[in-house]
Scaffold this motif. Structure first.
Motif, short mmCIF file in Angstrom:
data_model
loop_
_atom_site.label_atom_id
_atom_site.label_comp_id
_atom_site.label_asym_id
_atom_site.label_seq_id
_atom_site.Cartn_x
_atom_site.Cartn_y
_atom_site.Cartn_z
N LEU A 121 -6.08 7.44 28.51
CA LEU A 121 -6.08 7.56 27.05
C LEU A 121 -4.75 8.08 26.53
N THR A 122 -4.27 9.15 27.13
CA THR A 122 -3.01 9.72 26.67
C THR A 122 -1.83 8.81 26.99
N ASP A 123 -1.89 8.12 28.15
CA ASP A 123 -0.80 7.21 28.50
C ASP A 123 -0.73 6.03 27.54
N SER A 124 -1.89 5.49 27.16
CA SER A 124 -1.88 4.37 26.22
C SER A 124 -1.38 4.81 24.85
N ALA A 125 -1.74 6.03 24.42
CA ALA A 125 -1.24 6.53 23.14
C ALA A 125 0.26 6.76 23.19
N GLY A 145 3.69 4.93 21.09
CA GLY A 145 4.67 5.71 20.34
C GLY A 145 4.20 7.06 19.86
N ALA A 146 3.01 7.51 20.26
CA ALA A 146 2.51 8.81 19.83
C ALA A 146 3.19 9.93 20.61
N TRP A 157 -3.72 16.27 18.67
CA TRP A 157 -4.51 16.36 17.45
C TRP A 157 -5.53 15.22 17.31
N GLN A 158 -5.15 14.01 17.69
CA GLN A 158 -6.00 12.86 17.44
C GLN A 158 -6.81 12.40 18.65
N ILE A 159 -6.44 12.84 19.85
CA ILE A 159 -7.17 12.38 21.04
C ILE A 159 -7.81 13.54 21.80
#
Length: 314
Positions: A192-196, A200-201, A208-210
């Motif tokens: 999840l974090t890698d895809s975000a 460009g996140a 904050w969002q994940i």
């Protein structure tokens, strides 16, 4: 030959939230004596907890005459009066102390959660700069501390004596809570974090969002821990505060219950016989216990998921 109409499918009722979870096949069914014994033990445990609270609440709502007839604490109410609460909340020292405790709890909890979440998220990213050294430094503070006198001298040298910051900063962060948050954050899927990050996140947006929406259970539990700690704290106030008008509710309660020192307005009402000193003491106890008793049931459902998952993973 008449055609038989198809019967509508029978909808299965969803399991009740109060229904017991399915029992494993290898576990035997409990006997009636076992079920009755468990119920009896739980009932006695609940009574042991609720009976003292009942006495405190009933005494705080009793008149001076009822308390005098009972010879002290009242178990059976004989009329209800809110004189004690009306006098406490009439704008005197207790009202001011309640407002101070609420503000300290809100500001302190917000500050502690901000620092703890940021620290836990940084430590949960394996391979980040100084990850291992910072983690070892935090763990060392759980086993070694400077002591009371060096802490007091540090607060004094920073000019925080007789300041509300002295009630927040010395106990703002709990390493145990950081470790629980870190364990929960490490349990979140790395994909999840890698895809975000590919989209460009940045780290703050990912947090904050994940991460935080997926960690509501553990965040609710840790928030309650910090809030109860700030609300119930009294030692730092008695150590660092000099002005009696700045004392929070817990310290005022100690003066009323242990030292038998009532504020000027209440002391006059007690002296004239309009108010019972015991009713005032019990009313202050109820006011001190009420926020925790109200908030705990709403966070109770998150305790198992938040604490166990955060403590086991990572």
């Amino acid at each position: 030959m008449t055609a038989v109409a198809d019967k509508p499918p029978v909808r299965e009722r969803p399991p009740s939230r109060w229904a017991a979870p399915p029992r494993p096949v290898w576990e035997e069914e409990p006997s009636r004596a076992g079920v009755a014994g468990k119920g009896l033990v739980l009932t006695l445990a609940c009574l042991a907890v609720l009976f003292p609270l009942w006495i405190v609440v009933v005494t705080s709502l009793s008149s001076r005459k009822t308390i005098d007839e009972a010879g002290g604490l009242v178990m059976i109410p004989k009329g209800i009066t809110f004189v004690a609460y009306r006098e406490l909340l009439s704008g005197g020292q207790v009202t001011r102390a309640t407002v101070i405790s609420v503000l300290i709890t809100l500001v302190g909890t917000l500050f502690s959660m901000t620092v703890s979440v940021l620290c836990a998220y940084g430590l949960s990213r394996i391979g980040s700069l100084g990850h291992r050294w910072f983690l070892m430094l935090l763990l060392a503070t759980m086993f070694f501390s400077a002591g009371l006198i060096p802490t007091y001298l540090l607060v004094q040298s920073l000019g925080l004596t007789d300041s509300y910051l002295a009630l927040i900063l010395p106990s703002a962060v709990s390493v145990f809570n950081i470790l629980v948050l870190r364990g929960f954050f490490m349990g979140i899927s790395q994909e999840l974090t890698d895809s975000a990050r590919i989209d460009g996140a940045g780290d703050f947006r990912i947090l904050w969002q994940i991460v935080m929406p997926l960690s509501r259970a553990v965040l609710a539990v840790i928030t309650l821990f910090y809030a109860v700690g700030y609300w119930s704290a009294w030692f730092n106030a008695s150590l660092y505060l000099i002005d009696q008008d700045k004392m929070p509710l817990q310290n005022v309660m100690i003066q009323l219950v242990q030292k038998q020192q009532a504020p000027v307005g209440l002391a006059q009402s007690i002296k004239t016989g309009e108010l019972s000193g015991l009713a005032v003491q019990m009313a202050v106890m109820v006011m001190a216990l009420l926020p925790v008793a109200v908030l705990s049931p709403f966070v109770q459902k998150h305790f198992k998921k938040g604490m166990l998952t955060g403590a086991v993973k990572g």
